[in-house]
Design a protein around this motif. Structure first.
Motif, mmCIF file in Angstrom:
data_model
loop_
_atom_site.group_PDB
_atom_site.id
_atom_site.type_symbol
_atom_site.label_atom_id
_atom_site.label_comp_id
_atom_site.label_asym_id
_atom_site.label_seq_id
_atom_site.Cartn_x
_atom_site.Cartn_y
_atom_site.Cartn_z
ATOM 1 N N LEU A 184 -86.595 43.485 -2.010
ATOM 2 C CA LEU A 184 -86.786 42.802 -3.216
ATOM 3 C C LEU A 184 -86.683 41.236 -3.519
ATOM 4 C CD1 LEU A 184 -84.205 45.393 -5.380
ATOM 5 C CD2 LEU A 184 -86.685 44.814 -5.324
ATOM 6 N N ALA A 185 -86.390 40.773 -1.797
ATOM 7 C CA ALA A 185 -86.157 40.183 -2.102
ATOM 8 C C ALA A 185 -87.114 39.411 -2.093
ATOM 9 C CB ALA A 185 -84.449 39.050 -0.548
ATOM 10 N N ILE A 186 -87.995 39.204 -1.517
ATOM 11 C CA ILE A 186 -89.313 38.821 -0.663
ATOM 12 C C ILE A 186 -90.437 38.924 -2.545
ATOM 13 C CG2 ILE A 186 -91.333 39.448 0.181
ATOM 14 C CD1 ILE A 186 -90.009 40.721 2.316
ATOM 15 N N ALA A 187 -89.878 39.968 -3.160
ATOM 16 C CA ALA A 187 -90.748 40.373 -4.512
ATOM 17 C C ALA A 187 -90.055 38.962 -5.265
ATOM 18 C CB ALA A 187 -90.073 41.858 -4.820
ATOM 19 N N ARG A 188 -88.739 39.233 -5.405
ATOM 20 C CA ARG A 188 -88.152 37.690 -6.268
ATOM 21 C C ARG A 188 -88.974 36.655 -5.746
ATOM 22 N NH1 ARG A 188 -83.958 38.271 -9.661
ATOM 23 N NH2 ARG A 188 -83.517 36.261 -11.143
ATOM 24 N N ALA A 189 -89.128 36.609 -4.965
ATOM 25 C CA ALA A 189 -89.434 34.811 -4.390
ATOM 26 C C ALA A 189 -90.819 34.939 -4.855
ATOM 27 C CB ALA A 189 -89.639 34.600 -2.300
ATOM 28 N N THR A 190 -91.900 35.788 -5.361
ATOM 29 C CA THR A 190 -93.270 35.944 -5.355
ATOM 30 C C THR A 190 -93.061 35.506 -7.623
ATOM 31 O OG1 THR A 190 -93.192 38.007 -5.938
ATOM 32 C CG2 THR A 190 -94.093 37.637 -4.299
ATOM 33 N N GLY A 191 -92.162 35.659 -7.595
ATOM 34 C CA GLY A 191 -91.394 35.936 -9.636
ATOM 35 C C GLY A 191 -91.864 36.838 -10.173
ATOM 36 N N THR A 192 -92.533 38.198 -9.389
ATOM 37 C CA THR A 192 -92.910 39.386 -9.426
ATOM 38 C C THR A 192 -91.374 40.194 -10.366
ATOM 39 O OG1 THR A 192 -94.419 39.530 -7.670
ATOM 40 C CG2 THR A 192 -93.304 41.699 -9.520
ATOM 41 N N ILE A 193 -90.822 39.888 -10.207
ATOM 42 C CA ILE A 193 -89.174 40.283 -10.419
ATOM 43 C C ILE A 193 -88.712 39.913 -11.462
ATOM 44 C CG2 ILE A 193 -86.666 40.877 -10.360
ATOM 45 C CD1 ILE A 193 -88.485 42.607 -8.510
ATOM 46 N N ASP A 194 -88.636 37.987 -11.804
ATOM 47 C CA ASP A 194 -88.808 37.694 -12.934
ATOM 48 C C ASP A 194 -89.518 37.455 -14.048
ATOM 49 O OD1 ASP A 194 -86.227 36.595 -11.378
ATOM 50 O OD2 ASP A 194 -87.539 34.470 -11.166
ATOM 51 N N ALA A 195 -91.073 37.968 -14.356
ATOM 52 C CA ALA A 195 -92.074 37.580 -14.802
ATOM 53 C C ALA A 195 -91.337 39.524 -15.469
ATOM 54 C CB ALA A 195 -93.419 38.048 -14.253
ATOM 55 N N LEU A 196 -91.060 40.472 -14.275
ATOM 56 C CA LEU A 196 -90.735 41.790 -15.332
ATOM 57 C C LEU A 196 -89.936 41.831 -15.654
ATOM 58 C CD1 LEU A 196 -91.353 44.698 -15.088
ATOM 59 C CD2 LEU A 196 -89.977 44.812 -13.078
ATOM 60 N N ILE A 197 -88.767 41.346 -15.855
ATOM 61 C CA ILE A 197 -87.327 40.674 -16.877
ATOM 62 C C ILE A 197 -87.850 40.505 -18.039
ATOM 63 C CG2 ILE A 197 -85.590 40.130 -17.002
ATOM 64 C CD1 ILE A 197 -84.741 40.368 -14.049
ATOM 65 N N GLY A 198 -88.554 39.333 -18.440
ATOM 66 C CA GLY A 198 -89.200 38.746 -18.781
ATOM 67 C C GLY A 198 -90.410 39.490 -20.053
ATOM 68 N N SER A 199 -91.015 40.581 -18.918
ATOM 69 C CA SER A 199 -91.337 41.390 -19.840
ATOM 70 C C SER A 199 -90.789 42.063 -20.633
ATOM 71 C CB SER A 199 -92.841 42.155 -18.999
ATOM 72 O OG SER A 199 -93.433 43.132 -19.847
ATOM 73 N N LEU A 200 -89.671 42.835 -19.890
ATOM 74 C CA LEU A 200 -88.966 43.407 -20.665
ATOM 75 C C LEU A 200 -88.498 43.025 -21.840
ATOM 76 C CD1 LEU A 200 -88.019 45.852 -17.304
ATOM 77 C CD2 LEU A 200 -89.315 46.362 -18.928
ATOM 78 N N LEU A 201 -87.512 41.633 -21.802
ATOM 79 C CA LEU A 201 -87.390 40.995 -22.187
ATOM 80 C C LEU A 201 -87.792 40.886 -23.532
ATOM 81 C CD1 LEU A 201 -85.522 38.573 -21.115
ATOM 82 C CD2 LEU A 201 -83.936 39.931 -21.982
ATOM 83 N N GLU A 202 -89.550 41.383 -23.917
ATOM 84 C CA GLU A 202 -89.985 40.904 -25.116
ATOM 85 C C GLU A 202 -89.984 42.807 -25.962
ATOM 86 O OE1 GLU A 202 -93.518 39.691 -24.476
ATOM 87 O OE2 GLU A 202 -92.910 37.585 -23.377
ATOM 88 N N ARG A 203 -90.388 42.741 -24.886
ATOM 89 C CA ARG A 203 -90.135 44.709 -25.612
ATOM 90 C C ARG A 203 -89.041 44.905 -25.917
ATOM 91 N NH1 ARG A 203 -94.227 48.296 -25.040
ATOM 92 N NH2 ARG A 203 -94.802 46.687 -23.517
ATOM 93 N N PHE A 204 -87.476 45.101 -25.328
ATOM 94 C CA PHE A 204 -86.446 44.943 -25.057
ATOM 95 C C PHE A 204 -85.653 44.526 -25.684
ATOM 96 C CE2 PHE A 204 -88.290 48.705 -22.822
ATOM 97 C CZ PHE A 204 -88.280 49.562 -23.286
ATOM 98 N N GLY A 205 -85.682 43.044 -26.242
ATOM 99 C CA GLY A 205 -84.606 41.832 -26.152
ATOM 100 C C GLY A 205 -83.555 42.467 -27.238
ATOM 101 N N THR A 206 -83.970 42.498 -28.604
ATOM 102 C CA THR A 206 -83.516 43.208 -29.596
ATOM 103 C C THR A 206 -82.988 44.766 -29.077
ATOM 104 O OG1 THR A 206 -85.544 43.671 -30.964
ATOM 105 C CG2 THR A 206 -84.795 41.191 -30.774
ATOM 106 N N LYS A 207 -83.566 45.535 -28.555
ATOM 107 C CA LYS A 207 -83.633 46.433 -28.893
ATOM 108 C C LYS A 207 -82.789 47.450 -27.285
ATOM 109 C CE LYS A 207 -87.877 47.588 -30.177
ATOM 110 N NZ LYS A 207 -88.223 47.798 -30.171
#
Length: 466
Positions: free
Chosen positions: A89-112
């Motif tokens: 997971l640390a490797i995946a985070r280094a690619t920016g994938t985890i942060d990008a996934l969190i950002g995408s989920l925030l757009e969908r669920f940020g207010t819900k």
């Protein structure tokens, strides 16, 4: 907490429990049941064969110390799985994938956030109910912690979603191959029988879990200082991202690789009998794929992997020591004594109360036998004939077993998967206990009502062995 009351570190609590188990080996009468080897190679006890041990085992203080490294060896599968997942997971985070996934989920669920909570609990419960997933949720912990932090929630909310889904899925499982199927086989009732009731109670129990986590979420939204982990260091310390990158094609490929990894793991579990070693290998394969697609250098990937492993050293230690409690009791020959002693009072209760007594007994025994299938092999050969004597159908004895095993998995400190999850999220066990105990009490009340109604309506009478 009152002023001046200091909760010990989780490691201190576990070592204390291990020492109490050691003292118990000197006080509790030692004994054992005869065992038989089943076709699958597992050992099952033979009901009615309990005898007091002729040769008493006296564990020395040195034996207690030796049990600690032995416990690490016994828990090596989950320890190294945690290390592997943390590093990958640390490797995946280094690619920016985890942060990008969190950002995408925030757009969908940020207010819900309530929708996110329900979906996670429901999906995890479904998976645990169907195929017995548990340790497989560990990779999602840090992702959910990051997502909750971005929503102004806390790590406890993230852990609450994961563990609630896992525990309720096991507790009301329709056909978990590691618990329900094993218990039904030992109880000599048809496999998959009684599934209608288990399916009927699935959603109500999921809603109980959702409501508990949702109420906590609302509490800390109203007052962040009310968080049970306020002041605790976040496992993402210094790595929280405010400007989340957009999901690009590389991120999507890496996430598709993760989905393929999990799908292959599910297939391997159900079809090939895979466990943590094989799952670890699948995550290593995903890690190599992530390095190539993410265009990381070999040195960068190696450094990130080691960083991820280092961050989970505390978690690994807790997992290892948790295994030592049951190990001491096995060495001291008191585990079967406890099972025998707890089964005796059931014969003095009416059928309805006896079914609840079975449930409570299984919950307590799960502290000492945290393996679901292991508990089935030790207790079901006893509970099946006991249930015949007290007028409880064997199908109800199976239901009491799975309630006891599943729900208590959410709170017992000897559960290596639980300790891995809360350790990865940076949640102290004392704080988790405070959060989880009210939920356990609600689930136990609901389960007791289900068991008593099952007895009243003759659940399992159609498949009761003659």
């Amino acid at each position: 907490m009152g002023k001046g009351i200091r909760i010990p570190h989780t490691l201190v609590l576990l070592l204390g429990m291990m020492f109490i188990a050691y003292i118990a080996t000197w006080v509790v009468p030692q004994g054992f049941f005869e065992t038989i080897t089943l076709e699958n190679g597992r050992q099952a006890v033979v009901a009615g064969t309990y005898t007091v041990a002729q040769d008493q085992v006296r564990l020395s203080p040195f034996d207690f110390l030796v049990a600690i490294p032995r416990a690490f060896a016994a828990a090596q599968d989950i320890i190294f799985f945690v290390f592997t997942v943390g590093g990958i997971l640390a490797i995946a985070r280094a690619t920016g994938t985890i942060d990008a996934l969190i950002g995408s989920l925030l757009e969908r669920f940020g207010t819900k956030p309530q929708m996110l909570i329900f979906m996670v609990i429901f999906v995890f419960s479904m998976a645990s109910s169907a195929i017995g997933t548990a340790g497989e949720y560990i990779p999602f912990v840090l992702i959910l912690v990051g997502l909750c932090k971005a929503m102004k929630l806390d790590a406890m909310t993230a852990v609450g979603m994961v563990v609630t889904g896992y525990g309720i899925g096991y507790g009301v499982s329709a056909f978990n191959p590691f618990t329900v199927m094993v218990a039904q086989q030992i109880a000599e009732v048809p496999l998959y029988s009684g599934i209608e009731l288990r399916l009927a109670i699935f959603l109500p129990f999921v809603l109980i879990g959702f409501h508990h986590v949702w109420r906590y979420m609302r509490m800390i939204q109203a007052d962040p200082s009310a968080s049970y982990v306020v002041g605790q260091p976040c496992p993402l310390a210094g790595k929280e991202t405010l400007d989340y990158p957009k999901l690009n094609i590389r991120h999507k490929l890496i996430l598709l690789g993760l989905i393929a990894t999990i799908a292959t793991a599910v297939w391997g579990i159900s079809e090939k009998g895979w466990y943590l070693y094989q799952l670890g290998a699948m995550f290593i394969l995903w890690g190599l794929f992530t390095i190539i697609v993410g265009k990381l250098s070999a040195d960068e990937a190696a450094n990130k992997f080691i960083e991820g492993v280092q961050e989970l050293a505390t978690t690994a230690i807790l997992v290892g020591v948790a295994r030592g409690i049951a190990l001491i009791m096995e060495d001291g020959q008191i585990l079967h004594t406890l099972v025998h002693a707890m089964s005796l009072p059931l014969s003095h209760l009416g059928a309805e109360l006896a079914s609840v007594g079975m449930f409570i007994m299984q919950s307590i025994l799960n502290l000492f036998i945290p393996s679901g299938s292991g508990q089935a092999y030790v207790t079901m050969p006893l509970m099946a004939p006991v249930s015949d004597l007290i007028g409880v159908n064997r199908q109800i004895a199976v239901l009491a077993y799975q309630f006891g095993d599943g729900f208590s998995n959410m709170i017992i400190p000897t559960n290596a998967v639980l300790m891995g999850i809360i350790g990865m999220a940076g949640v102290p066990y004392s704080a988790w206990f405070r959060f989880c105990l009210p939920l356990i009490l609600k689930l136990m009340l609901a389960a007791s009502i289900v068991l008593m109604l099952a007895v009243f309506f003759g659940y399992g009478a159609d498949v009761q062995p003659v």
